[in-house]
Scaffold this active site. Structure first.
Site, PDB file in Angstrom:
ATOM      1  N   ASP A  60     105.797  94.225   1.242  1.00 46.70           N
ATOM      2  CA  ASP A  60     105.874  93.295   2.377  1.00 46.70           C
ATOM      3  C   ASP A  60     104.609  93.448   3.213  1.00 46.70           C
ATOM      4  O   ASP A  60     104.327  94.550   3.706  1.00 46.70           O
ATOM      5  CB  ASP A  60     107.076  93.618   3.274  1.00 46.70           C
ATOM      6  CG  ASP A  60     108.395  93.126   2.686  1.00 46.70           C
ATOM      7  OD1 ASP A  60     108.381  92.488   1.619  1.00 46.70           O
ATOM      8  OD2 ASP A  60     109.442  93.394   3.309  1.00 46.70           O
ATOM      9  N   ASP A  86     121.076  94.715   3.578  1.00 52.78           N
ATOM     10  CA  ASP A  86     120.433  95.766   2.770  1.00 52.78           C
ATOM     11  C   ASP A  86     120.644  97.129   3.427  1.00 52.78           C
ATOM     12  O   ASP A  86     120.952  98.119   2.760  1.00 52.78           O
ATOM     13  CB  ASP A  86     118.914  95.546   2.652  1.00 52.78           C
ATOM     14  CG  ASP A  86     118.556  94.242   1.980  1.00 52.78           C
ATOM     15  OD1 ASP A  86     119.408  93.683   1.260  1.00 52.78           O
ATOM     16  OD2 ASP A  86     117.415  93.774   2.174  1.00 52.78           O
TER      17      ASP A  86
HETATM   18 MG    MG Z   1     122.339  90.185   2.551  1.00 52.98          MG
END
Ligand code: MG
Ligand code: ADP
Ligand code: MG
Length: 349
Positions: free
Chosen positions: A26, A303
């Site tokens: 990222d 997550d």
């Molecule tokens: Mg999700």
């Protein structure tokens, strides 16, 4: 649900977690409207990278204030799990694939290691997977490039298959089924035969409907299935089940299963209670309120939830405690931008 039999069935011997999925670097930066226009991008949208976007990632690295962290849904979960369990590097590993000798691969490997994860990364002749996170005023735009992460080879997995067999927990994401459904099924089958606690997260509503048949073909090997209310709702539609979330979850839990454990289905609902279903049981776990003025970014809340849940699962299947641990770790990460690991120690008991 917290009965003696399920505790005996739990694999106590090891505290190891292994992740499987698409590792993405990222890269985040504040950009101007001109930058967005140059690449034909609009805020609050996701653009899967095309040829014309490739230079964008290079350009982001030139912006002095850019930052980068390891990303990809499953790797985020594993990073949070490592933090919650305060585990050692050799106890938490991630199998994925990056590009061959490209600088983004080096950045991804280094930052994954810095977060305390052993990166077991195959290398293939494709660009390393990445996701540009462009911020402009308070809005954002994502440009993911799956690249090499879609090309994990079976040879590489076989080289590390002992890591799977000896883990307590295996965790994977439905996103990884787009390119690697057969390989994922193979890994889950091996894991289930070795009595590893196997976990899959549903990733997104589209992923559930796009990959429904593949999910069903892996489901017999899955002990823990995670999703939010929309993803579980979509599962119900594909399943032809018109009932409530509880009914859908119980139907998923009762689906054909191999191995010694009954399946557990976990459904998060943002600030609303977390739902847990097994074939014969249904639980609600209240989510502690996070002051709305403190919420910065809920993008990878799910997550993070899975990370806390599986870290607690290392201590045995006390499902209420696992959900509370998931809610705790999610509460920490929604209070800062992106999926960075908190600098402080977790305070969860
Ligand atoms: Mg999700
Ligand atoms: P996803 O990110 O997959 O959509 P959810 O939105 O259900 O997942 O969030 C996962 C978890 O994150 C929740 O179970 C909860 O612990 C936490 N969470 C998310 N939004 C909030 C919120 N507004 N307040 C408190 N906790 C939240
Ligand atoms: Mg949500």
């Amino acid at each position: 649900m917290k009965n003696i039999i399920s505790i005996i069935k739990y694999k106590f011997a090891t505290k190891k977690i292994i992740g499987l999925g698409s590792p993405l670097l990222d890269i985040q930066a504040e950009v101007s409207q001109e930058f967005l226009q140059k690449y034909g991008l609009k805020l609050n949208n996701t653009f899967f990278a095309e040829e014309k976007h490739l230079q964008l990632y290079e350009e982001l690295l030139q912006i002095p204030t850019h930052s980068h962290v390891p990303g990809g849904s499953a790797l985020n979960t594993i990073r949070l799990a490592r933090w919650m369990a305060q585990a050692q590097r050799d106890e938490v590993k991630f199998i994925g694939c990056v590009g061959m000798r490209d600088k983004f691969a080096k950045m991804l490997i280094e930052s994954t290691n810095q977060d305390g994860i052993t990166a077991l990364f195959d290398e293939q002749q494709y660009p390393t997977g990445k996701c540009a996170v462009l911020l402009c005023n308070k809005d954002r735009c994502l440009i993911p490039l799956i690249g090499a992460s879609a090309h994990l080879s079976k040879e590489f997995v076989d080289k590390h298959i002992e890591e799977v067999k000896t883990a307590a927990i295996l965790f994977c994401e439905v996103y990884f089924l787009y390119p690697r459904a057969e390989l994922t099924k193979y890994v889950f089958k091996v894991a289930q035969e070795s009595n590893v606690n196997t976990c899959l997260s549903l990733s997104s509503v589209n992923a559930v409907s796009d990959r429904f048949n593949e999910i069903l073909s892996i489901l017999p090997y899955i002990d823990y299935l995670f999703g939010n209310e929309e993803e579980v709702g979509q599962f119900g539609k594909n399943f032809g089940c018109k009932g409530s979330l509880e009914q859908i979850m119980q139907k998923i839990a009762a689906f054909n299963k191999v191995g010694v454990r009954d399946r557990v289905v976990v459904c998060t609902q943002g600030h609303k209670p977390t739902l847990i279903a097994s074939k014969n049981d249904f639980l609600n776990v209240i989510v502690e309120t996070v002051d709305s003025s403190k919420i910065v970014d809920t993008n990878s809340a799910g997550d993070s939830f899975c990370g806390g849940f599986i870290a607690q699962l290392l201590n045995g299947p006390d499902l209420i405690k696992c959900a509370k641990a998931g809610n705790y770790s999610a509460a920490q990460t929604i209070q800062h931008e992106g999926s960075t690991i908190p600098k402080y120690q977790p305070d969860f008991k």
